[in-house]
Scaffold this active site. Structure first.
Site, short mmCIF file in Angstrom:
data_model
loop_
_atom_site.label_atom_id
_atom_site.label_comp_id
_atom_site.label_asym_id
_atom_site.label_seq_id
_atom_site.Cartn_x
_atom_site.Cartn_y
_atom_site.Cartn_z
N SER A 22 0.84 -1.20 0.00
CA SER A 22 0.00 0.00 0.00
C SER A 22 0.89 1.25 0.00
CB SER A 22 -0.96 -0.05 1.19
OG SER A 22 -1.98 0.92 1.05
N HIS A 46 -8.27 -4.94 -0.53
CA HIS A 46 -6.97 -4.29 -0.33
C HIS A 46 -6.33 -4.78 0.96
CE1 HIS A 46 -3.94 -1.16 -0.48
NE2 HIS A 46 -4.26 -0.78 0.75
N GLU A 91 -9.24 -4.19 -5.06
CA GLU A 91 -8.55 -3.16 -4.29
C GLU A 91 -9.48 -2.06 -3.79
OE1 GLU A 91 -5.54 -3.02 -3.24
OE2 GLU A 91 -4.25 -4.23 -4.54
#
Length: 550
Positions: A235, A471, A361
């Site tokens: 991330s 995610h 995501e």
């Protein structure tokens, strides 16, 4: 409370705390300069935690680049993690889902979170986890972890490097795991004309760079080889890795030889002055607006006053979500142009890398936006928040390429299911592609022809209600006993993720575009697919966002 809500809280904020603590056995020591540093042995692993790697960024060093640590002269114990860097308060609001439970979520995220993860400005510490057998003669490969959290929250203490080292020992390919804290939110990514003029933008990246210099200087003492460093992040941590790859026009400064990025590559951002409005709000809310040198005023403020003003700026868990106020931006020196423009120009470190995304995501972030229930709502959000400078024709085309048809939205391949609202799956598909899938593909398009690259797609945990392969879900696969961890350990050792014990992972080229795809099928947990999904939509998003950076 809805199951999806709990996942937002526990997954994004408490971010996979995987800490294995077998019985402590002995007290290993390492020498740094003239100091003896005492760690702790747990089974086959030694941990040295909370070692300062730079001078404390307080007082006049607030909002300045990190200063190198002085030589260590006093012996100390390195048994506990240091404080996390200041965490931005979470502005979590899930309209239409929580109702009266909002207070419960606020308590969990802003009270329990603070107790579990104490923070403060004196936070620049580094952690080293080694095989207990390591010595200065071992010359082991080193993997340096950079945590995620939207550049607003997170800490190295949330990730157990011991699980990675233990797995590497079992594989017969031992590595040393390093993680560091870096300044977050406005403390690490303050941006404005004043910041640019003072040359103090992107301080969080400079913290990471200083930690990498520390590794070069000291990792030999722990048994590591400073010429065999891989930088690895997820991330915001993966975005950070990619920004180091384009920093100084791709000059690694000899700090690393390879990179791994999970859910993050350069996103299209503008100059640091694009965040001027957020800087001005902090200045106004702290009473510094009347000062001739507002940056100097911010350095002198009581921490609580400054922190309170920072907490009023947009949060990644608020309505702006992925349109972040504080993130790496073009500063003209370290990051000389938009990261994606640097990639297009070939100004990228020529090192082997792994990069990949989760299939869904955008679902975590779309959950925050579930009050967008009509096409008009979605168009208004794109215009008001995401791409304010987009033309009407560009907005029309985006909406046409990402239709309201719930069978085409994210979680992908779930047909009519998981449609929390009529627009939820559409918004999730849009956000996921814009922030993650499109930048990854663009990154590969402009570098895979010149260097060794491997790419993956994680479709595991697809059955998670509303979120699918959300995610950060791939972290379950890269820490602990996951097979992605095996590939990363092979890669750290050999600059190739392949080994005798795993499915062959072909290189990614712009001709073949092969992806290692992780899936839930027990008989086929890994298959090779092609990176050709949503080609027209992703290509158009890439072009629009390059034209209108955030």
């Amino acid at each position: 409370m809805h199951a999806g809500t709990w996942l937002v809280v526990t997954t994004f904020l408490l971010t996979h705390v995987v800490v294995a603590n077998p019985l402590r056995r002995a007290s290993p020591v390492v020498t740094l300069d003239s100091a003896t540093v005492t760690g702790a042995q747990f089974g086959r692993v030694n941990r040295y935690l909370g070692i300062p790697f730079a001078q404390s960024p307080v007082g006049d060093l607030r909002f300045r680049r990190p200063e190198p640590i002085a030589p260590y002269t006093e012996s100390f114990s390195a048994l506990t993690y240091g404080k996390a860097c200041p965490q931005q308060d979470v502005q979590l609001s899930l309209p239409g889902i929580l109702g009266l439970a909002d207070r419960t979520v606020d308590f969990l995220t802003n009270t329990v979170w603070g107790v579990a993860l104490p923070d403060g400005e004196d936070c620049l510490t580094i952690n080293v986890v080694t095989p207990s057998s390591a010595s200065p003669a071992s010359n082991l490969p080193v993997i340096v972890w950079i945590y995620g959290g939207g550049f607003q929250i997170g800490s190295s203490s949330l990730y157990d490097g011991g699980s990675v080292v233990e797995k590497s020992i079992s594989m017969g390919e031992p590595v040393i795991f390093v993680s560091m804290n870096y300044r977050l939110s406005a403390f690490g990514f303050l941006a404005s004309q004043e910041v640019k003029d003072a040359g103090v933008a992107n301080l969080g990246l400079h913290d990471q760079r200083e930690a990498l210099r520390w590794v070069q200087k000291y990792i030999y003492n722990f048994g590591g080889d400073p010429t065999k460093v891989t930088i690895w992040g997820e991330s915001a941590g993966a975005v950070s890795v990619s920004m180091h790859m384009v920093a100084n026009d791709g000059d690694t400064e000899g700090l690393y030889r390879a990179a791994v990025m999970q859910s993050g590559t350069p996103v299209p951002v503008g100059d640091v002055t694009k965040a001027q409005v957020h800087y001005n709000n902090i200045v106004e809310n702290t009473g510094c607006s009347g000062e001739s040198d507002t940056l100097a005023c911010l350095r002198t403020l009581d921490y609580d006053i400054l922190k309170g003003a920072v907490d009023q700026t947009p949060s990644i868990t608020g309505y702006n979500t992925l349109v972040l106020p504080w993130l790496p931006r073009t500063d003209g020196t370290f990051i000389r142009e938009d990261g994606q423009q640097l990639v297009q120009q070939g100004k990228i470190a020529n090192v082997p890398y792994i990069v990949g995304d989760c299939d869904d995501e955008g679902t975590l972030f779309a959950l925050i936006l579930n009050n967008l229930t009509t096409t008009s709502d979605v168009r208004g959000y794109l215009k008001d928040v995401w791409i304010p400078d987009a033309t009407p024709a560009e907005l029309d085309q985006i909406l046409a390429l990402y239709p309201a048809d719930i069978t085409k939205g994210s979680p992908f391949d779930t047909h009519i299911f998981n449609a929390l609202t009529p627009q939820f799956k559409r918004v999730a598909a849009l956000l996921g592609d814009a922030a993650f899938q499109a930048p990854r593909r663009m990154f590969l398009d402009h570098s895979a022809y010149a260097q060794n690259t491997w790419s993956f797609l994680s479709k595991r945990l697809k059955v998670t209600p509303f979120l699918g392969s959300f995610h950060a879900s791939d972290l379950f696969n890269s820490f602990g006993s996951g097979d992605l961890a095996e590939y990363i350990i092979h890669f750290t050792n050999n600059l190739d993720p392949n080994g005798n014990d795993v499915t062959s992972w072909p290189k990614y080229t712009t001709d073949t575009r092969k992806l290692m795809t992780f899936q839930d099928q027990p008989l086929q947990p890994r298959i090779i697919t092609q990176d050709n999904y949503r080609q027209q939509a992703i290509a158009f998003l890439t072009a629009v966002m390059l034209a209108h950076p955030i």
